[in-house]
Design a protein around this motif. Structure first.
Motif, PDB file in Angstrom:
ATOM      1  N   ALA A 109       0.850  -1.192   0.000  1.00 14.13           N
ATOM      2  CA  ALA A 109       0.000   0.000   0.000  1.00 14.13           C
ATOM      3  C   ALA A 109       0.883   1.238   0.000  1.00 14.13           C
ATOM      4  CB  ALA A 109      -0.907   0.005   1.235  1.00 14.13           C
ATOM      5  N   ALA A 110       0.329   2.318  -0.512  1.00 16.82           N
ATOM      6  CA  ALA A 110       1.018   3.611  -0.491  1.00 16.82           C
ATOM      7  C   ALA A 110      -0.059   4.681  -0.368  1.00 16.82           C
ATOM      8  CB  ALA A 110       1.835   3.804  -1.765  1.00 16.82           C
ATOM      9  N   ARG A 111       0.095   5.519   0.651  1.00 14.68           N
ATOM     10  CA  ARG A 111      -0.914   6.562   0.823  1.00 14.68           C
ATOM     11  C   ARG A 111      -0.259   7.860   1.278  1.00 14.68           C
ATOM     12  NH1 ARG A 111      -1.950   7.536   6.130  1.00 14.68           N
ATOM     13  NH2 ARG A 111      -1.389   5.895   7.586  1.00 14.68           N
ATOM     14  N   PRO A 112      -0.724   8.977   0.745  1.00 15.18           N
ATOM     15  CA  PRO A 112      -0.246  10.269   1.224  1.00 15.18           C
ATOM     16  C   PRO A 112      -0.714  10.477   2.662  1.00 15.18           C
ATOM     17  CG  PRO A 112      -1.447  10.484  -0.857  1.00 15.18           C
ATOM     18  CD  PRO A 112      -1.673   9.093  -0.344  1.00 15.18           C
ATOM     19  N   LEU A 113       0.057  11.211   3.423  1.00 16.19           N
ATOM     20  CA  LEU A 113      -0.341  11.518   4.801  1.00 16.19           C
ATOM     21  C   LEU A 113      -1.162  12.797   4.815  1.00 16.19           C
ATOM     22  CD1 LEU A 113       2.944  10.745   6.753  1.00 16.19           C
ATOM     23  CD2 LEU A 113       0.859   9.382   6.655  1.00 16.19           C
ATOM     24  N   ALA A 114      -2.366  12.717   5.341  1.00 18.05           N
ATOM     25  CA  ALA A 114      -3.227  13.890   5.421  1.00 18.05           C
ATOM     26  C   ALA A 114      -2.612  14.955   6.331  1.00 18.05           C
ATOM     27  CB  ALA A 114      -4.614  13.498   5.924  1.00 18.05           C
ATOM     28  N   SER A 115      -1.956  14.510   7.402  1.00 19.28           N
ATOM     29  CA  SER A 115      -1.391  15.449   8.367  1.00 19.28           C
ATOM     30  C   SER A 115      -0.090  16.096   7.884  1.00 19.28           C
ATOM     31  CB  SER A 115      -1.135  14.738   9.699  1.00 19.28           C
ATOM     32  OG  SER A 115      -0.190  13.690   9.511  1.00 19.28           O
ATOM     33  N   ARG A 116       0.574  15.468   6.923  1.00 20.46           N
ATOM     34  CA  ARG A 116       1.841  15.973   6.375  1.00 20.46           C
ATOM     35  C   ARG A 116       1.816  15.806   4.860  1.00 20.46           C
ATOM     36  NH1 ARG A 116       6.121  16.700  10.167  1.00 20.46           N
ATOM     37  NH2 ARG A 116       6.984  17.822   8.394  1.00 20.46           N
ATOM     38  N   PRO A 117       1.224  16.732   4.124  1.00 20.87           N
ATOM     39  CA  PRO A 117       1.054  16.552   2.686  1.00 20.87           C
ATOM     40  C   PRO A 117       2.361  16.483   1.900  1.00 20.87           C
ATOM     41  CG  PRO A 117       0.256  18.711   3.386  1.00 20.87           C
ATOM     42  CD  PRO A 117       0.613  17.948   4.628  1.00 20.87           C
ATOM     43  N   ASP A 118       3.489  16.780   2.544  1.00 26.36           N
ATOM     44  CA  ASP A 118       4.786  16.712   1.858  1.00 26.36           C
ATOM     45  C   ASP A 118       5.377  15.306   1.868  1.00 26.36           C
ATOM     46  OD1 ASP A 118       5.202  16.817   4.660  1.00 26.36           O
ATOM     47  OD2 ASP A 118       7.217  17.628   4.381  1.00 26.36           O
ATOM     48  N   ARG A 119       4.645  14.334   2.463  1.00 27.85           N
ATOM     49  CA  ARG A 119       5.170  12.975   2.525  1.00 27.85           C
ATOM     50  C   ARG A 119       4.046  11.943   2.464  1.00 27.85           C
ATOM     51  NH1 ARG A 119       7.887  14.145   8.170  1.00 27.85           N
ATOM     52  NH2 ARG A 119       8.203  15.980   6.924  1.00 27.85           N
ATOM     53  N   GLY A 120       4.457  10.706   2.211  1.00 28.48           N
ATOM     54  CA  GLY A 120       3.521   9.586   2.191  1.00 28.48           C
ATOM     55  C   GLY A 120       4.132   8.414   2.926  1.00 28.48           C
ATOM     56  N   VAL A 121       3.321   7.406   3.164  1.00 29.02           N
ATOM     57  CA  VAL A 121       3.803   6.192   3.837  1.00 29.02           C
ATOM     58  C   VAL A 121       3.595   5.016   2.884  1.00 29.02           C
ATOM     59  CG1 VAL A 121       1.621   5.730   5.073  1.00 29.02           C
ATOM     60  CG2 VAL A 121       3.775   4.824   5.961  1.00 29.02           C
ATOM     61  N   VAL A 122       4.634   4.202   2.781  1.00 30.60           N
ATOM     62  CA  VAL A 122       4.605   3.016   1.930  1.00 30.60           C
ATOM     63  C   VAL A 122       4.683   1.795   2.830  1.00 30.60           C
ATOM     64  CG1 VAL A 122       5.804   1.751   0.109  1.00 30.60           C
ATOM     65  CG2 VAL A 122       5.683   4.250   0.015  1.00 30.60           C
TER      66      VAL A 122
END
Length: 149
Positions: A109-122
């Motif tokens: 899975a890969a999703r952008p972080l709502a709380s930190r739009p400059d990063r995502g979690v894979v």
């Protein structure tokens, strides 16, 4: 070149690394971090019904896996921003001096972080394999990556 969050595709599988496990490294790691007899002594390991001979610590196997993973990221031109943790870590089979390890990682899975739009979690499913293709370690991990500007 930088590795970006957007470079990860769900379902993609990467195979990488080649790590030769040495007796000296097994003993050094065990002495420093996991001084159980079956990691330190041929006699104690031979008497252990699980190992039968000197075996690497599972934590050492995890560390070797991390080394191969970070080297892969560096070869791709990047580094992660860190990790909120791993799940389901399993030591599946003993690792012995003389084994050669590789890694297989699948993007789950890969999703952008709502709380930190400059990063995502894979999220990845990672398996470490010995030279026979047998899984010796597995875990599900989460890693932060910068998003493409």
């Amino acid at each position: 070149m930088t590795v970006w969050f957007e470079d990860f595709t769900v379902g993609a599988v990467a195979r990488y690394g080649c790590y030769a496990v040495t007796r000296e490294a097994v003993l050094a790691f065990a002495t420093a971090y996991d001084p159980q007899p079956f990691h330190l002594s041929d006699e104690a390991a031979a008497a252990n019904p699980i190992f039968g001979r000197l075996a690497a610590s599972g934590w050492h196997t995890a560390a070797m896996t991390m080394r191969m993973t970070v080297e892969r990221w560096a070869a791709m031109g990047g580094a992660s921003l860190g990790s909120p943790g791993i799940d389901e870590l399993r030591f599946l089979k003993p690792v012995y001096p003389g084994d050669t390890l590789t890694v297989e990682a699948e993007v789950l899975a890969a999703r952008p972080l709502a709380s930190r739009p400059d990063r995502g979690v894979v999220k990845t499913s990672t398996r470490t394999l010995n030279q026979h293709g047998e899984a010796v370690l597995s875990f599900t991990g989460n890693t932060f990556w910068p998003r493409r500007p």
